[in-house]
Design an enzyme around this catalytic site. Structure first.
Site, PDB file in Angstrom:
ATOM      1  N   ARG A 103       0.858  -1.191   0.000  1.00 30.62           N
ATOM      2  CA  ARG A 103       0.000   0.000   0.000  1.00 30.62           C
ATOM      3  C   ARG A 103       0.889   1.234   0.000  1.00 30.62           C
ATOM      4  NH1 ARG A 103      -5.017  -2.387   1.332  1.00 30.62           N
ATOM      5  NH2 ARG A 103      -5.968  -0.825   0.021  1.00 30.62           N
ATOM      6  N   GLN A 127      -0.186   2.798  -6.077  1.00 33.39           N
ATOM      7  CA  GLN A 127      -1.609   3.171  -6.045  1.00 33.39           C
ATOM      8  C   GLN A 127      -2.369   2.819  -7.318  1.00 33.39           C
ATOM      9  OE1 GLN A 127      -1.916   7.241  -4.792  1.00 33.39           O
ATOM     10  NE2 GLN A 127      -2.194   6.652  -2.661  1.00 33.39           N
ATOM     11  N   ASP A 163      -3.347  -0.769  -7.447  1.00 35.44           N
ATOM     12  CA  ASP A 163      -3.948  -1.274  -6.212  1.00 35.44           C
ATOM     13  C   ASP A 163      -5.415  -1.661  -6.437  1.00 35.44           C
ATOM     14  OD1 ASP A 163      -4.895  -1.751  -3.704  1.00 35.44           O
ATOM     15  OD2 ASP A 163      -4.065   0.066  -2.803  1.00 35.44           O
ATOM     16  N   SER A 200      -7.951  -1.410  -3.488  1.00 36.76           N
ATOM     17  CA  SER A 200      -8.515  -0.078  -3.270  1.00 36.76           C
ATOM     18  C   SER A 200      -9.569   0.254  -4.314  1.00 36.76           C
ATOM     19  CB  SER A 200      -7.421   0.990  -3.312  1.00 36.76           C
ATOM     20  OG  SER A 200      -6.612   0.895  -2.186  1.00 36.76           O
ATOM     21  N   TYR A 215      -2.235  -1.275   7.842  1.00 35.60           N
ATOM     22  CA  TYR A 215      -3.399  -2.107   8.169  1.00 35.60           C
ATOM     23  C   TYR A 215      -3.654  -2.094   9.680  1.00 35.60           C
ATOM     24  CZ  TYR A 215      -3.428  -4.098   3.475  1.00 35.60           C
ATOM     25  OH  TYR A 215      -3.526  -4.264   2.117  1.00 35.60           O
TER      26      TYR A 215
HETATM   27  P1  NAD Z   1      -8.970  -3.052   5.243  1.00 39.07           P
HETATM   28  O1  NAD Z   1      -9.883  -3.443   4.113  1.00 39.07           O
HETATM   29  O2  NAD Z   1      -7.871  -3.972   5.623  1.00 39.07           O
HETATM   30  O3  NAD Z   1      -9.884  -2.789   6.543  1.00 39.07           O
HETATM   31  C1  NAD Z   1     -10.971  -1.874   6.499  1.00 39.07           C
HETATM   32  C2  NAD Z   1     -10.951  -1.038   7.755  1.00 39.07           C
HETATM   33  O4  NAD Z   1     -11.357  -1.823   8.867  1.00 39.07           O
HETATM   34  C3  NAD Z   1      -9.583  -0.470   8.117  1.00 39.07           C
HETATM   35  O5  NAD Z   1      -9.651   0.934   8.168  1.00 39.07           O
HETATM   36  C4  NAD Z   1      -9.304  -1.093   9.486  1.00 39.07           C
HETATM   37  O6  NAD Z   1      -8.571  -0.217  10.323  1.00 39.07           O
HETATM   38  C5  NAD Z   1     -10.688  -1.336   9.997  1.00 39.07           C
HETATM   39  N1  NAD Z   1     -10.793  -2.284  11.123  1.00 39.07           N
HETATM   40  C6  NAD Z   1     -10.119  -3.439  11.342  1.00 39.07           C
HETATM   41  N2  NAD Z   1     -10.521  -4.010  12.504  1.00 39.07           N
HETATM   42  C7  NAD Z   1     -11.494  -3.207  13.016  1.00 39.07           C
HETATM   43  C8  NAD Z   1     -12.310  -3.266  14.184  1.00 39.07           C
HETATM   44  N3  NAD Z   1     -12.222  -4.245  15.060  1.00 39.07           N
HETATM   45  N4  NAD Z   1     -13.193  -2.270  14.376  1.00 39.07           N
HETATM   46  C9  NAD Z   1     -13.317  -1.247  13.514  1.00 39.07           C
HETATM   47  N5  NAD Z   1     -12.569  -1.143  12.382  1.00 39.07           N
HETATM   48  C10 NAD Z   1     -11.667  -2.096  12.149  1.00 39.07           C
HETATM   49  O7  NAD Z   1      -8.355  -1.624   4.979  1.00 39.07           O
HETATM   50  P2  NAD Z   1      -8.112  -0.865   3.604  1.00 39.07           P
HETATM   51  O8  NAD Z   1      -9.328  -0.160   3.207  1.00 39.07           O
HETATM   52  O9  NAD Z   1      -7.511  -1.833   2.637  1.00 39.07           O
HETATM   53  O10 NAD Z   1      -7.027   0.192   4.037  1.00 39.07           O
HETATM   54  C11 NAD Z   1      -5.954  -0.130   4.892  1.00 39.07           C
HETATM   55  C12 NAD Z   1      -5.043   1.054   5.050  1.00 39.07           C
HETATM   56  O11 NAD Z   1      -4.268   1.237   3.883  1.00 39.07           O
HETATM   57  C13 NAD Z   1      -5.714   2.366   5.267  1.00 39.07           C
HETATM   58  O12 NAD Z   1      -4.889   3.124   6.117  1.00 39.07           O
HETATM   59  C14 NAD Z   1      -5.739   2.983   3.927  1.00 39.07           C
HETATM   60  O13 NAD Z   1      -5.891   4.388   3.976  1.00 39.07           O
HETATM   61  C15 NAD Z   1      -4.369   2.579   3.472  1.00 39.07           C
HETATM   62  N6  NAD Z   1      -4.203   2.590   2.027  1.00 39.07           N
HETATM   63  C16 NAD Z   1      -3.089   3.183   1.517  1.00 39.07           C
HETATM   64  C17 NAD Z   1      -2.910   3.190   0.153  1.00 39.07           C
HETATM   65  C18 NAD Z   1      -1.703   3.821  -0.448  1.00 39.07           C
HETATM   66  O14 NAD Z   1      -1.066   4.635   0.164  1.00 39.07           O
HETATM   67  N7  NAD Z   1      -1.379   3.440  -1.657  1.00 39.07           N
HETATM   68  C19 NAD Z   1      -3.828   2.579  -0.673  1.00 39.07           C
HETATM   69  C20 NAD Z   1      -4.936   1.979  -0.104  1.00 39.07           C
HETATM   70  C21 NAD Z   1      -5.109   1.966   1.263  1.00 39.07           C
END
Ligand code: NAD
Length: 376
Positions: free
Chosen positions: A118, A123, A126, A129, A224
């Site tokens: 990530r 991006q 990805d 996302s 994560y």
């Molecule tokens: P994910 O699909 O793994 O999880 C979804 C959300 O569920 C996350 O925000 C996580 O913190 C939350 N979660 C987990 N356990 C939980 C609980 N018990 N109660 C409440 N919430 C809970 O996450 P994602 O959407 O794939 O994103 C993961 C991270 O990666 C985020 O910080 C996102 O902003 C980041 N991200 C970065 C990039 C990049 O920089 N290229 C791209 C995509 C995502």
């Protein structure tokens, strides 16, 4: 390179290649061969793919250097591939153990988009996302359609309607899009995540970030969420119950990388909701955030709460989801291959991240650990 894509069986309607991206691949010097009727789920005729430069060929898989997939292929589909072929796409490696073992045993190399780092540079490749974003959007529209009340506040001569209350649990990519969509429809939105860093993002979308004391939480270096203990999850459920009971719609999106999704709502919390309210569990296929949710199904509890485990949610907007996914794969192909040769994992952090199987072994330690816990 000789590129193909495997057909995706229903209920999946998304495709790994759409004509616009075939055109880009052909322009980049690749030969694209697709089986007859490949575009049928999106009503895209073979002729459209041919106009984009593809060759319709029912034996495409057996001659391909690169085989793109939208969903994990059946193990039997691997038998027709050349040993040098590379399989790329969603492979669901933490749950599709037989597939991962078969890829390794057959000595096939595979690029697994779920393992994409990530990072900023990754991006545009990805796919988690791009698809999560559409899933968050589609989840809200589905909830709005299923619930028996309007989303926006309406002041009319016949009375005033209060806005729907939407509670989004898990504010990653899907959760943020769900908040934005629910706000656009006029709902009042509460949101919660174990990563406090998202509070600002929730506020900037017009949502209210709710906090619960569940002890130490946080995120990994990769961004994560850290997995909560069983006790922490129980504390979370207890404290969340009041917000859940006041919500007309709850959308759960919580995932923990490489593990079963955390159980956020049990029967007790669901029973506290008003009859007619709706819960959408976007994690239904990876273990479920909600007790009683079934992937691909809608269940109404005896208390009248509708639990939607619709899967795959991005397939509800399959045309856009396919375009975004195909673009992600195009960028991966452009980045990961140099003159038709896959870059070495030591030379490239993205290849290092996504290269799941090579030389007969499973390279990802997290996936190896998951495999060890299951019997072949
Ligand atoms: P994910 O699909 O793994 O999880 C979804 C959300 O569920 C996350 O925000 C996580 O913190 C939350 N979660 C987990 N356990 C939980 C609980 N018990 N109660 C409440 N919430 C809970 O996450 P994602 O959407 O794939 O994103 C993961 C991270 O990666 C985020 O910080 C996102 O902003 C980041 N991200 C970065 C990039 C990049 O920089 N290229 C791209 C995509 C995502």
């Amino acid at each position: 390179m000789n590129v193909t894509a495997l057909a995706t069986p229903a209920p999946e309607r998304r495709l790994a290649l759409v004509p616009a991206v075939v055109e880009r691949l052909v322009q980049a010097g690749h030969e694209v061969r697709l089986p007859r009727g490949y575009g049928e789920p999106l009503r895209l005729a073979d002729a459209e793919y041919e106009r984009a430069g593809a060759i319709v060929d029912d034996d495409a898989a057996s001659t391909a250097d690169l085989v793109l997939v939208m969903a994990p292929p059946a193990v039997e589909a691997l038998t027709s591939l050349r040993p040098e072929a590379i399989v790329a796409g969603f492979l669901d490696p933490f749950f599709q153990h037989d597939l991962v073992r078969a890829l390794a045993e057959r000595g096939l190399r595979s690029l697994c988009v779920e393992l994409m780092p990530r990072t900023t540079i990754a991006q545009k490749m990805d796919a988690l996302s791009s698809q999560a974003s559409l899933a968050g959007y589609a989840a809200v529209l589905l909830a709005a359609e299923r619930i028996d009340k309007a989303f926006p506040m309406m002041t009319t001569p016949a009375g005033t309607i209060a806005p729907a209350r939407v509670f989004v649990i898990g504010v990653g990519v899907a959760g943020l899009q769900a908040i934005a969509t629910a706000k656009r429809l006029g709902a009042r939105v509460d949101a919660y995540d174990t990563r406090p860093v998202v509070e600002e993002q929730v506020r900037s979308l017009g949502g209210r970030f709710v906090t619960f004391d569940v002890g130490e939480t946080g995120q990994t270096e990769g961004g994560y969420a850290r997995e909560l203990t069983a006790e922490q999850l129980e504390r979370q459920r207890e404290q969340m119950a009041k917000v859940v009971a006041g919500a007309d719609v709850v959308i759960t999106t919580a995932q923990v990388f490489g593990r079963r999704a955390p159980r956020l709502l049990g029967a007790r919390e669901i029973d506290g909701m008003r009859p007619g309210s709706v819960v959408v569990d976007l994690a239904a296929s990876s273990g479920g955030n909600v007790e009683g949710s079934v992937a691909g199904e809608e269940v109404v509890t005896t208390g009248g709460v509708r639990i939607i485990g619709s899967h795959p949610m991005p397939a509800k907007v399959a045309r856009d989801a396919s375009l975004m996914y195909a673009n992600n794969l195009f960028h991966l192909v452009t980045h990961a291959f140099d003159d038709g040769v896959l870059r070495g994992p030591d030379d490239d952090p993205i290849v290092d991240g996504v290269l799941l199987t090579a030389d007969g072994v499973v390279r990802s330690e997290a996936v190896r650990t998951a495999l060890e816990g299951s019997t072949p």
